[in-house]
Design a protein around this motif. Sequence first.
Motif, PDB file in Angstrom:
ATOM      1  N   SER A 114       0.822  -1.213   0.000  1.00 50.05           N
ATOM      2  CA  SER A 114       0.000   0.000   0.000  1.00 50.05           C
ATOM      3  C   SER A 114       0.855   1.262   0.000  1.00 50.05           C
ATOM      4  CB  SER A 114      -0.946   0.006   1.208  1.00 50.05           C
ATOM      5  OG  SER A 114      -0.221  -0.140   2.415  1.00 50.05           O
ATOM      6  N   SER A 115       2.044   1.180   0.618  1.00 53.08           N
ATOM      7  CA  SER A 115       2.947   2.334   0.642  1.00 53.08           C
ATOM      8  C   SER A 115       4.185   2.083  -0.213  1.00 53.08           C
ATOM      9  CB  SER A 115       3.383   2.633   2.086  1.00 53.08           C
ATOM     10  OG  SER A 115       4.014   1.502   2.671  1.00 53.08           O
ATOM     11  N   PHE A 116       4.083   1.105  -1.105  1.00 51.15           N
ATOM     12  CA  PHE A 116       5.227   0.744  -1.954  1.00 51.15           C
ATOM     13  C   PHE A 116       5.589   1.884  -2.901  1.00 51.15           C
ATOM     14  CE2 PHE A 116       6.565  -1.082  -6.123  1.00 51.15           C
ATOM     15  CZ  PHE A 116       7.827  -1.498  -5.736  1.00 51.15           C
ATOM     16  N   ASN A 117       6.866   2.210  -2.930  1.00 48.12           N
ATOM     17  CA  ASN A 117       7.369   3.269  -3.810  1.00 48.12           C
ATOM     18  C   ASN A 117       8.290   2.650  -4.856  1.00 48.12           C
ATOM     19  OD1 ASN A 117       8.386   5.497  -5.064  1.00 48.12           O
ATOM     20  ND2 ASN A 117       9.234   6.454  -3.236  1.00 48.12           N
ATOM     21  N   PRO A 118       7.816   2.496  -6.092  1.00 47.01           N
ATOM     22  CA  PRO A 118       8.633   1.860  -7.127  1.00 47.01           C
ATOM     23  C   PRO A 118       9.946   2.584  -7.420  1.00 47.01           C
ATOM     24  CG  PRO A 118       6.340   2.064  -7.834  1.00 47.01           C
ATOM     25  CD  PRO A 118       6.500   2.900  -6.609  1.00 47.01           C
ATOM     26  N   SER A 119      10.048   3.861  -7.009  1.00 45.55           N
ATOM     27  CA  SER A 119      11.259   4.625  -7.318  1.00 45.55           C
ATOM     28  C   SER A 119      12.416   4.286  -6.382  1.00 45.55           C
ATOM     29  CB  SER A 119      10.977   6.131  -7.253  1.00 45.55           C
ATOM     30  OG  SER A 119      10.626   6.525  -5.938  1.00 45.55           O
ATOM     31  N   GLU A 120      12.145   3.495  -5.326  1.00 47.37           N
ATOM     32  CA  GLU A 120      13.206   3.072  -4.418  1.00 47.37           C
ATOM     33  C   GLU A 120      13.826   1.768  -4.925  1.00 47.37           C
ATOM     34  OE1 GLU A 120      11.886   2.688  -0.441  1.00 47.37           O
ATOM     35  OE2 GLU A 120      11.484   4.810  -0.163  1.00 47.37           O
ATOM     36  N   GLY A 121      15.101   1.606  -4.691  1.00 43.35           N
ATOM     37  CA  GLY A 121      15.756   0.354  -5.061  1.00 43.35           C
ATOM     38  C   GLY A 121      15.346  -0.755  -4.107  1.00 43.35           C
ATOM     39  N   ILE A 122      14.950  -1.910  -4.652  1.00 46.14           N
ATOM     40  CA  ILE A 122      14.538  -3.038  -3.820  1.00 46.14           C
ATOM     41  C   ILE A 122      15.279  -4.303  -4.241  1.00 46.14           C
ATOM     42  CG2 ILE A 122      12.237  -2.099  -3.390  1.00 46.14           C
ATOM     43  CD1 ILE A 122      11.180  -4.064  -5.490  1.00 46.14           C
ATOM     44  N   LEU A 123      15.357  -5.261  -3.332  1.00 45.85           N
ATOM     45  CA  LEU A 123      15.943  -6.561  -3.661  1.00 45.85           C
ATOM     46  C   LEU A 123      14.923  -7.352  -4.463  1.00 45.85           C
ATOM     47  CD1 LEU A 123      17.524  -7.464  -0.191  1.00 45.85           C
ATOM     48  CD2 LEU A 123      18.589  -6.284  -2.117  1.00 45.85           C
ATOM     49  N   SER A 124      15.344  -7.882  -5.592  1.00 43.33           N
ATOM     50  CA  SER A 124      14.370  -8.519  -6.475  1.00 43.33           C
ATOM     51  C   SER A 124      14.569 -10.010  -6.663  1.00 43.33           C
ATOM     52  CB  SER A 124      14.397  -7.853  -7.860  1.00 43.33           C
ATOM     53  OG  SER A 124      15.662  -8.013  -8.460  1.00 43.33           O
ATOM     54  N   ASN A 125      15.628 -10.583  -6.073  1.00 38.40           N
ATOM     55  CA  ASN A 125      15.805 -12.031  -6.223  1.00 38.40           C
ATOM     56  C   ASN A 125      16.571 -12.613  -5.037  1.00 38.40           C
ATOM     57  OD1 ASN A 125      18.737 -11.875  -6.823  1.00 38.40           O
ATOM     58  ND2 ASN A 125      18.067 -10.957  -8.743  1.00 38.40           N
ATOM     59  N   GLU A 126      16.613 -13.933  -4.992  1.00 36.29           N
ATOM     60  CA  GLU A 126      17.205 -14.643  -3.854  1.00 36.29           C
ATOM     61  C   GLU A 126      18.717 -14.407  -3.755  1.00 36.29           C
ATOM     62  OE1 GLU A 126      16.756 -16.728  -0.422  1.00 36.29           O
ATOM     63  OE2 GLU A 126      15.125 -16.284  -1.832  1.00 36.29           O
ATOM     64  N   ARG A 127      19.400 -14.270  -4.877  1.00 30.94           N
ATOM     65  CA  ARG A 127      20.844 -14.016  -4.844  1.00 30.94           C
ATOM     66  C   ARG A 127      21.143 -12.708  -4.133  1.00 30.94           C
ATOM     67  NH1 ARG A 127      25.001 -11.272  -6.992  1.00 30.94           N
ATOM     68  NH2 ARG A 127      23.582  -9.819  -8.038  1.00 30.94           N
ATOM     69  N   GLN A 128      20.391 -11.669  -4.471  1.00 29.36           N
ATOM     70  CA  GLN A 128      20.592 -10.375  -3.835  1.00 29.36           C
ATOM     71  C   GLN A 128      20.245 -10.445  -2.352  1.00 29.36           C
ATOM     72  OE1 GLN A 128      18.246  -7.594  -6.101  1.00 29.36           O
ATOM     73  NE2 GLN A 128      19.421  -7.878  -7.967  1.00 29.36           N
ATOM     74  N   ARG A 129      19.154 -11.125  -2.023  1.00 25.54           N
ATOM     75  CA  ARG A 129      18.756 -11.255  -0.615  1.00 25.54           C
ATOM     76  C   ARG A 129      19.830 -11.959   0.197  1.00 25.54           C
ATOM     77  NH1 ARG A 129      16.952 -14.017   3.493  1.00 25.54           N
ATOM     78  NH2 ARG A 129      17.647 -15.917   2.453  1.00 25.54           N
ATOM     79  N   ASP A 130      20.398 -13.051  -0.344  1.00 18.31           N
ATOM     80  CA  ASP A 130      21.436 -13.795   0.365  1.00 18.31           C
ATOM     81  C   ASP A 130      22.671 -12.929   0.606  1.00 18.31           C
ATOM     82  OD1 ASP A 130      19.896 -16.046   0.526  1.00 18.31           O
ATOM     83  OD2 ASP A 130      20.858 -17.089  -1.159  1.00 18.31           O
ATOM     84  N   ALA A 131      23.046 -12.130  -0.381  1.00 17.34           N
ATOM     85  CA  ALA A 131      24.230 -11.275  -0.240  1.00 17.34           C
ATOM     86  C   ALA A 131      24.024 -10.233   0.848  1.00 17.34           C
ATOM     87  CB  ALA A 131      24.555 -10.607  -1.575  1.00 17.34           C
ATOM     88  N   VAL A 132      22.847  -9.599   0.862  1.00 15.37           N
ATOM     89  CA  VAL A 132      22.556  -8.585   1.883  1.00 15.37           C
ATOM     90  C   VAL A 132      22.457  -9.228   3.258  1.00 15.37           C
ATOM     91  CG1 VAL A 132      20.803  -6.957   2.713  1.00 15.37           C
ATOM     92  CG2 VAL A 132      21.459  -6.955   0.310  1.00 15.37           C
ATOM     93  N   ASN A 133      21.832 -10.393   3.326  1.00 18.36           N
ATOM     94  CA  ASN A 133      21.700 -11.091   4.613  1.00 18.36           C
ATOM     95  C   ASN A 133      23.074 -11.473   5.162  1.00 18.36           C
ATOM     96  OD1 ASN A 133      19.954 -12.268   6.664  1.00 18.36           O
ATOM     97  ND2 ASN A 133      20.673 -14.238   5.909  1.00 18.36           N
ATOM     98  N   SER A 134      23.961 -11.935   4.282  1.00 19.80           N
ATOM     99  CA  SER A 134      25.320 -12.294   4.696  1.00 19.80           C
ATOM    100  C   SER A 134      26.080 -11.068   5.190  1.00 19.80           C
ATOM    101  CB  SER A 134      26.057 -12.937   3.516  1.00 19.80           C
ATOM    102  OG  SER A 134      27.385 -13.254   3.862  1.00 19.80           O
ATOM    103  N   ALA A 135      25.926  -9.941   4.480  1.00 17.58           N
ATOM    104  CA  ALA A 135      26.588  -8.703   4.903  1.00 17.58           C
ATOM    105  C   ALA A 135      26.054  -8.239   6.250  1.00 17.58           C
ATOM    106  CB  ALA A 135      26.374  -7.618   3.851  1.00 17.58           C
ATOM    107  N   LEU A 136      24.745  -8.346   6.439  1.00 18.05           N
ATOM    108  CA  LEU A 136      24.132  -7.939   7.703  1.00 18.05           C
ATOM    109  C   LEU A 136      24.656  -8.776   8.862  1.00 18.05           C
ATOM    110  CD1 LEU A 136      22.055  -6.292   9.303  1.00 18.05           C
ATOM    111  CD2 LEU A 136      20.308  -7.958   8.616  1.00 18.05           C
ATOM    112  N   ASN A 137      24.761 -10.087   8.664  1.00 19.79           N
ATOM    113  CA  ASN A 137      25.283 -10.963   9.726  1.00 19.79           C
ATOM    114  C   ASN A 137      26.725 -10.613  10.077  1.00 19.79           C
ATOM    115  OD1 ASN A 137      22.899 -12.426   9.973  1.00 19.79           O
ATOM    116  ND2 ASN A 137      23.488 -13.941   8.447  1.00 19.79           N
ATOM    117  N   SER A 138      27.504 -10.271   9.060  1.00 16.80           N
ATOM    118  CA  SER A 138      28.906  -9.885   9.311  1.00 16.80           C
ATOM    119  C   SER A 138      28.995  -8.577  10.075  1.00 16.80           C
ATOM    120  CB  SER A 138      29.665  -9.778   7.985  1.00 16.80           C
ATOM    121  OG  SER A 138      29.735 -11.029   7.339  1.00 16.80           O
TER     122      SER A 138
END
Length: 455
Positions: free
Chosen positions: A379-403
């Motif tokens: 409902s408040s989604f803003n398409p102009s913001e960059g978002i993670l669009s696939n599992e590869r990107q999610r895994d990379a961000v999750n790994s960086a966050l854990n580090s």
Amino acid sequence: MKSSAIAAISTAQGEGGIGVIRISGDDAIQIADKVFKCAGNKKLSDLEGYRASFGYVEKDGEKIDEAVALVFKAPHSYTGEDVVEISCHGGLFITKKVLRTVLEAGATPAQAGEFTKRAFLNEKIDLAEAESVMDIIKAKSESAARAALVTKDGALSKKINEIKDDLINKAAHLSAWADYPEEDIPEVTEESLQISLNNAEKKLTYLLSTYDIGQTVKEGIDTVIAGRPNVGKSTLMNLLTGSEKSIVTEIPGTTRDIIEETVALGNVILRLSDTAGIRETDNTVEKIGVERAKKRLLNCGLVLAVFDSSSPLNNDDKELIETIENVPAVAVINKSDLQRNIDCDYIESKIKHTVYISASNGEGLKNLIDVIEEIAGTSSFNPSEGILSNERQRDAVNSALNSVKEAKEALNYGMTFDAVTVSLEDAISSLLELTGEKASDEIVDKVFHNFCVGK
């Protein structure tokens, strides 16, 4: 290093106004000159970049088709190489014949995603931007297309680079301060480290939260329209799809099997299934449809549970309410234009989201879309913001966050700055993998494997 010329049909293969054959590589223009004869007897190699010429595709002096050739010269092209795009008449036969002529002149067939892969290897785009190319092609809604386009323009990469650059600066400062104590390098303080780590954690956590919304916008929600016979499920299906996908009659049990369609509602894509009316029945064929409907209820992402406002609740209605207790659902109380005889309080006490509509005339559709967007989180989604669009990107961000979290723990436990630096470097490595600056050949090949040939 010289790049061999590759070629492929870049338009959809079928009848159309034009078909485009793309050639890219160091010899692209020379190969195109062998098969394309400009109307003014010029050569394509004599043209400046971003110039077009009308002419004919020929083989052994025989005209194959009239066409237009567009020349791009390196590095100002999609791939960063010399590129020629030949636009001929659309159609399977002509486009394939022109492509075959180009291949016989010296080009090799492009592999899936090879043009975009070359753009990545030539540093025209990073890996996240490259992935967005197929997201643009596959977009099923305006929101999905806009979200993919801003990622292609670097919105996600910009966010990643801001986090990465800050972490790199801190890691470099730590290393310099530790390795060159005799130099007049400002001391790294725990406070400044905490600020950077907290900032990185906050930004990475937010990016991670965009993944589910991104998947919803991109892939849609598996949605089941359910209810007992004759409550208006098929009428609702037809309203949402804008066409008569489901047969509507006053005869109970008309819908025997599952009817499926994909629709875009607001910022949400729904993969809709109109199921058989759920009720006790002795009809063998209808019973199979009812069982299939019940199974779909337990495995879907959203249920539109339809009830007849003009009719009191019966046991089939109550059984449906109990079945979807743990599934995201909207109670769609249909036939709101008729006298109300249903127990709305009971439904609202069991199902969190309730809307009143008349599927036959479209009344209440806007409210239904608003509720679906609320449940989907778009409902408040803003398409102009960059978002993670696939599992590869999610895994990379999750790994960086854990580090980053490990670095904070090391700091809080009073460990040496060397231990903090190790975790920082791990976080940086994950982010470099996301953008492709430090991605293995296996990861790069996997990304482009899913591309279509010609892109």
